[in-house]
Every structure is written in C-alpha cells, then in structure tokens.
Design an enzyme around this catalytic site. Structure first.
Site, PDB file in Angstrom:
ATOM      1  N   SER A 151      64.207   3.001  48.204  1.00 27.02           N
ATOM      2  CA  SER A 151      63.987   3.728  46.948  1.00 27.02           C
ATOM      3  C   SER A 151      63.850   5.201  47.272  1.00 27.02           C
ATOM      4  CB  SER A 151      62.702   3.229  46.272  1.00 27.02           C
ATOM      5  OG  SER A 151      62.256   4.129  45.273  1.00 27.02           O
ATOM      6  N   TYR A 164      53.629   1.490  46.724  1.00 22.92           N
ATOM      7  CA  TYR A 164      55.057   1.188  46.611  1.00 22.92           C
ATOM      8  C   TYR A 164      55.861   2.080  47.569  1.00 22.92           C
ATOM      9  CZ  TYR A 164      59.678   0.669  44.436  1.00 22.92           C
ATOM     10  OH  TYR A 164      61.019   0.419  44.211  1.00 22.92           O
TER      11      TYR A 164
END
Length: 259
Positions: A151, A164
């Site tokens: 990501s 995350y």
C-alpha cells in the site's frame, strides 16, 4: 508483441481475489488466457467472482481459505498443483484494515490481528508458491512470479494508521529479501503499492464527503482508483515481458504520493 503477454498454459493464484484490487488482477489474468484460482473467506463472493472470470472462457477455481492459517495455505497450494500440475504466479493480495486509532489507542490485540493477515498471510502464500517453483526449477522448468500487495501507506505518513502502515512496510521489505534469495531459481518477486482504491475495505470512506474533498481531491488524476486499474500490472508480472523485473516496488496511485 501481443504474444509476449499471452498467459495461455499459466496458472495464477490471487488471494483476496473476490473483489476490488484482487478481482481486477484476476480478471486481467483470465482475459489473457491464464487459469485463475481465487481465494477469499466469503464463499458467496468467491462464487460470484469466479462466475465473472469464467466469461473469458478459461479455467477458474475458488476456495474459502484464511491466509493467516499456515496449514490451510499449504493445503490450498498443494490442491492447485494437484489439479493443474503447476503454479506460475501467486499474488498475495488478501489484507485487512481495522478501525483507525490514534497512536496511544492501538492495542497489542489490534496489531496482532492485522499482522496475522497482512504479514503472515503474505509470507505463507508466497513461501508455499516458491517451494513449488523451486522444485520446478530443479526439474528444468524455471520461472515464476510472486507479487505482494502492499500500500502507499508503506511510503507516506497517515495519522491514526500506524498499525496498518507497519504491516504494509513489512510486506515491501519481505518482498525485496525474497527477490534476492529466489532470483537464482528464476523467480521474480515484486510488490505493488496501490493508492486510494474503491473496494470493500474503503466502502466507509467512499461515503465520507470530508474525506473525498481533503484526500481524493489531492489525487492528481482526480478520482478513486478501481480494481480494473490493476489488471495490466498483474498480466505484465505474469508474462515473459517481466522476466528480469524483480525486487521492485511498483506504485499505482494516480500520482498521490508524489504530489
């Protein structure tokens, strides 16, 4: 030149392949002739996605597998090889996000939950695929593509997102290490870093006008990305055209991280 990207005869696995980025990648692979296997924990969505992929005319399979379960991943890969005789590409796309929390509110349980899927699941998936690819190499059939979906959180800061982001940064580092270790077997390993993409994971954010104005408004291309925007990179990384492309971090984000 089109034949360079012909995936006929290749077998690809996409975890988290029943929606969003995973489904977009699986669709691209199926459209270019690959046999595609998708894993997801939701059986109904798996079936719907598999039906869509079969419209391309090739072989498609789906399985309900939790990638954080090491034994389930090993069995799942063994089942693919048992049915099709080979696995040419594994895309470790399955991932989760939990509630955005401030730095001082993130619990050990929060971190472990997200780590189990986003780090361990990637390791288990790519490791089992690599095990098979190394055996093929020993028999004279070298090659293989391992893809870890990270990501843009791995390379830019976002408040209330440390847990995350940490897992996605780990994925990039792990893919680079694998690229060096597995290159001798003809296996390429790369990570893909998606930006803000419409998917089940971002459903809540898509309905939040303030987020759309403040964040999506900064994306130079002007909008959310879609799962279909990742079809081409999946095909390229599975194809002969990427034979020496390894150890890379490929950003697909509409220009967000450079603006």
């Amino acid at each position: 030149m089109a034949s360079l990207f012909d995936l006929t005869g290749k077998v690809a696995l996409v975890t988290g392949g029943n929606n969003g980025i995973g489904l977009g990648m699986a669709d691209g692979l199926a459209a270019h002739g690959a046999t595609v296997v998708i894993w997801g924990t939701n059986g109904e969505r798996n079936a719907e996605a598999a039906e869509k992929l079969r419209a391309h005319g090739g072989e498609v399979r789906s399985a309900q597998i939790d990638v954080s379960d090491e034994a389930a991943v090993a069995k799942g890969v063994a089942d693919i090889i048992g049915e099709f005789g080979r696995l040419d590409q594994a895309i470790a796309n399955a991932g989760i996000s939990i509630s955005r929390k401030g730095l001082f509110d993130i619990s050990v349980e929060d971190f472990r939950q997200i780590e189990d899927v986003n780090i361990h699941g990637v390791l288990f998936t790519l490791r089992e695929a690599a095990r098979h690819m190394i055996e093929r190499h020993k028999s004279g059939d070298s090659g293989g593509s391992l893809v870890a979906i990270s990501s843009t959180s791995a390379i830019h800061g976002a408040a209330r997102n440390e847990h995350y982001a940490a897992t996605k940064g780990a994925v990039v580092a792990m893919a680079r290490a694998m690229a060096v270790e597995l290159a001798r077997y003809g296996i390429c390993v790369n990570s893909v870093l998606p930006g803000w993409t419409r998917s089940g994971m971002t459903a809540g954010l898509q309905e939040w006008d303030k987020f759309t104005d403040a964040v999506i408004g900064r994306v130079p291309t002007g909008d959310w990305l879609h799962g279909s925007d990742f079809a081409a990179i999946a095909v390229y990384l599975a194809s002969r055209g990427s034979r020496n492309h390894t150890g890379d971090t490929i950003v697909i984000d509409g220009g967000y991280t450079i603006y």
